[in-house]
Design a protein around this motif. Structure first.
Motif, PDB file in Angstrom:
ATOM      1  N   VAL A   1     -74.240 -52.710  24.241  1.00 53.63           N
ATOM      2  CA  VAL A   1     -74.377 -51.282  23.935  1.00 53.63           C
ATOM      3  C   VAL A   1     -73.002 -50.634  23.942  1.00 53.63           C
ATOM      4  CG1 VAL A   1     -75.465 -49.092  24.587  1.00 53.63           C
ATOM      5  CG2 VAL A   1     -76.579 -51.242  25.209  1.00 53.63           C
ATOM      6  N   SER A   2     -72.711 -49.839  22.903  1.00 56.11           N
ATOM      7  CA  SER A   2     -71.533 -48.975  22.949  1.00 56.11           C
ATOM      8  C   SER A   2     -71.849 -47.708  22.161  1.00 56.11           C
ATOM      9  CB  SER A   2     -70.297 -49.670  22.367  1.00 56.11           C
ATOM     10  OG  SER A   2     -70.319 -49.614  20.952  1.00 56.11           O
TER      11      SER A   2
ATOM     12  N   ASP B   1     -70.438 -46.764  19.535  1.00 58.84           N
ATOM     13  CA  ASP B   1     -70.192 -46.926  18.098  1.00 58.84           C
ATOM     14  C   ASP B   1     -71.518 -46.998  17.350  1.00 58.84           C
ATOM     15  OD1 ASP B   1     -67.162 -47.611  18.188  1.00 58.84           O
ATOM     16  OD2 ASP B   1     -68.088 -48.894  19.700  1.00 58.84           O
ATOM     17  N   SER B   2     -71.499 -46.575  16.092  1.00 58.77           N
ATOM     18  CA  SER B   2     -72.723 -46.670  15.292  1.00 58.77           C
ATOM     19  C   SER B   2     -73.014 -48.137  14.963  1.00 58.77           C
ATOM     20  CB  SER B   2     -72.577 -45.872  13.998  1.00 58.77           C
ATOM     21  OG  SER B   2     -71.727 -46.560  13.106  1.00 58.77           O
ATOM     22  N   HIS B   3     -74.252 -48.401  14.570  1.00 60.10           N
ATOM     23  CA  HIS B   3     -74.590 -49.783  14.191  1.00 60.10           C
ATOM     24  C   HIS B   3     -73.837 -50.193  12.926  1.00 60.10           C
ATOM     25  CE1 HIS B   3     -77.266 -46.960  12.479  1.00 60.10           C
ATOM     26  NE2 HIS B   3     -78.320 -47.713  12.251  1.00 60.10           N
ATOM     27  N   PHE B   4     -73.383 -49.199  12.142  1.00 59.28           N
ATOM     28  CA  PHE B   4     -72.575 -49.523  10.955  1.00 59.28           C
ATOM     29  C   PHE B   4     -71.213 -50.065  11.378  1.00 59.28           C
ATOM     30  CE2 PHE B   4     -74.989 -45.586   9.473  1.00 59.28           C
ATOM     31  CZ  PHE B   4     -76.089 -46.324   9.072  1.00 59.28           C
ATOM     32  N   VAL B   5     -70.630 -49.428  12.391  1.00 56.84           N
ATOM     33  CA  VAL B   5     -69.333 -49.913  12.891  1.00 56.84           C
ATOM     34  C   VAL B   5     -69.501 -51.275  13.571  1.00 56.84           C
ATOM     35  CG1 VAL B   5     -67.373 -49.401  14.394  1.00 56.84           C
ATOM     36  CG2 VAL B   5     -68.479 -47.543  13.136  1.00 56.84           C
ATOM     37  N   HIS B   6     -70.625 -51.458  14.266  1.00 59.26           N
ATOM     38  CA  HIS B   6     -70.891 -52.783  14.856  1.00 59.26           C
ATOM     39  C   HIS B   6     -70.831 -53.849  13.767  1.00 59.26           C
ATOM     40  CE1 HIS B   6     -71.836 -51.086  18.656  1.00 59.26           C
ATOM     41  NE2 HIS B   6     -73.122 -50.875  18.500  1.00 59.26           N
TER      42      HIS B   6
ATOM     43  N   ALA C   1     -76.443 -52.755  20.160  1.00 58.09           N
ATOM     44  CA  ALA C   1     -77.122 -51.460  20.101  1.00 58.09           C
ATOM     45  C   ALA C   1     -76.121 -50.314  20.054  1.00 58.09           C
ATOM     46  CB  ALA C   1     -78.046 -51.305  21.300  1.00 58.09           C
ATOM     47  N   SER C   2     -76.566 -49.220  19.457  1.00 59.97           N
ATOM     48  CA  SER C   2     -75.723 -48.039  19.291  1.00 59.97           C
ATOM     49  C   SER C   2     -76.265 -46.890  20.147  1.00 59.97           C
ATOM     50  CB  SER C   2     -75.724 -47.654  17.812  1.00 59.97           C
ATOM     51  OG  SER C   2     -75.108 -46.406  17.651  1.00 59.97           O
ATOM     52  N   ASP C   3     -75.366 -46.271  20.886  1.00 60.27           N
ATOM     53  CA  ASP C   3     -75.769 -45.186  21.800  1.00 60.27           C
ATOM     54  C   ASP C   3     -74.771 -44.040  21.656  1.00 60.27           C
ATOM     55  OD1 ASP C   3     -77.176 -43.884  23.845  1.00 60.27           O
ATOM     56  OD2 ASP C   3     -75.917 -44.771  25.406  1.00 60.27           O
ATOM     57  N   GLN C   4     -74.739 -43.448  20.460  1.00 67.04           N
ATOM     58  CA  GLN C   4     -73.683 -42.484  20.145  1.00 67.04           C
ATOM     59  C   GLN C   4     -73.708 -41.237  21.011  1.00 67.04           C
ATOM     60  OE1 GLN C   4     -74.196 -42.859  15.580  1.00 67.04           O
ATOM     61  NE2 GLN C   4     -72.037 -42.455  15.912  1.00 67.04           N
TER      62      GLN C   4
END
Lengths: 81, 151
Positions: free
Chosen positions: B21-22, B24-29, B50-53
């Motif tokens: 989890v970070s 960052d968006s899932h697009f950046v992942h 996972a994304s947790d903006q």
């Protein structure tokens, strides 16, 4: 399972939480989400968008019920450590 | 995260699912995976990133850094009943040592398999003797374990 890919800013959320109250003069600011993760206690449930093996797949902690889970937070993509 | 990805097979062999989890968006992942991590780990990251903006998950787990708007390095080991058995939180500049996480998984699995009748002493490694807490062990731990046994 995949989800529509939109341009909105997406985020994970603690499950079971309603949307934040609309800000207004009479609306109290929502209290900070309490830290609920403690050793020996139930892990806070959550759902989030995710990137998984080439696709965008929503993920929930509950998807892994009955399994050991290693949950890793990190400061950001493209960081150096 | 590449260290975790690189050891994914070992974790899977122990029945451990991984979730990162970070903020960052899932697009950046996807871009991080496709442009960098895939060069460090064959096949790229094999688990959910996972994304947790908004930091909601990070807040619930106590790793949200309000000032920086990021999540600290936090590692949580959750058992099959959904109970947090171990956690470790670090400021960003120091990376984790995955071997210690794997050791802890193995130790918690021994305890779980014994239904709580066994415990693992400090420095325990797979194959080392375990402790069986009970009346006979009180005052007698020295007979079965000493600090010098820790490798």
């Amino acid at each position: 399972m995949s989800e529509p890919v939109g341009c909105g800013r997406v985020s994970g959320a603690v499950s079971g939480e309603g949307p934040p109250p609309a800000p207004g003069p009479d609306t109290e600011r929502k209290k900070e989400v309490l830290v609920t993760a403690r050793v020996g206690q139930k892990a806070p449930e959550f759902a989030a968008p995710s990137y998984y093996r080439g696709g965008f797949t929503p993920v929930k902690l509950a998807d892994f019920a009955g399994k050991w889970v290693l949950l890793c937070f990190y400061p950001g993509d493209f960081t150096f450590v | 995260m590449s260290a975790v990805a690189d050891n994914y097979a070992r974790l899977q062999a122990l029945g451990v699912e991984v979730l990162s989890v970070s903020v960052d968006s899932h697009f950046v992942h996807k871009m991080w995976n496709d442009h960098e991590l895939v060069k460090m780990v064959d096949g790229g990251v094999p688990f959910h990133m996972a994304s947790d903006q908004a930091g909601n998950i990070g807040r619930a787990y106590g790793v949200w850094d309000e000032g920086q708007g990021i999540e600290l390095r936090g590692r949580f080991l959750i058992d099959p009943d959904g109970i947090v058995q171990a956690m470790e939180v670090m400021t960003p500049p120091v990376g984790r040592k995955l071997a210690e996480t794997i050791r802890q998984v193995q130790a918690f699995q021994v305890v779980r398999a014994s239904k709580g009748t066994e415990a693992t002493p400090a420095g325990w490694m797979p194959g080392d003797p375990v402790l069986r807490p009970g009346p006979d062990l009180v005052g007698n731990v020295w007979k079965v374990w000493k600090p010098s046994m820790e490798k």
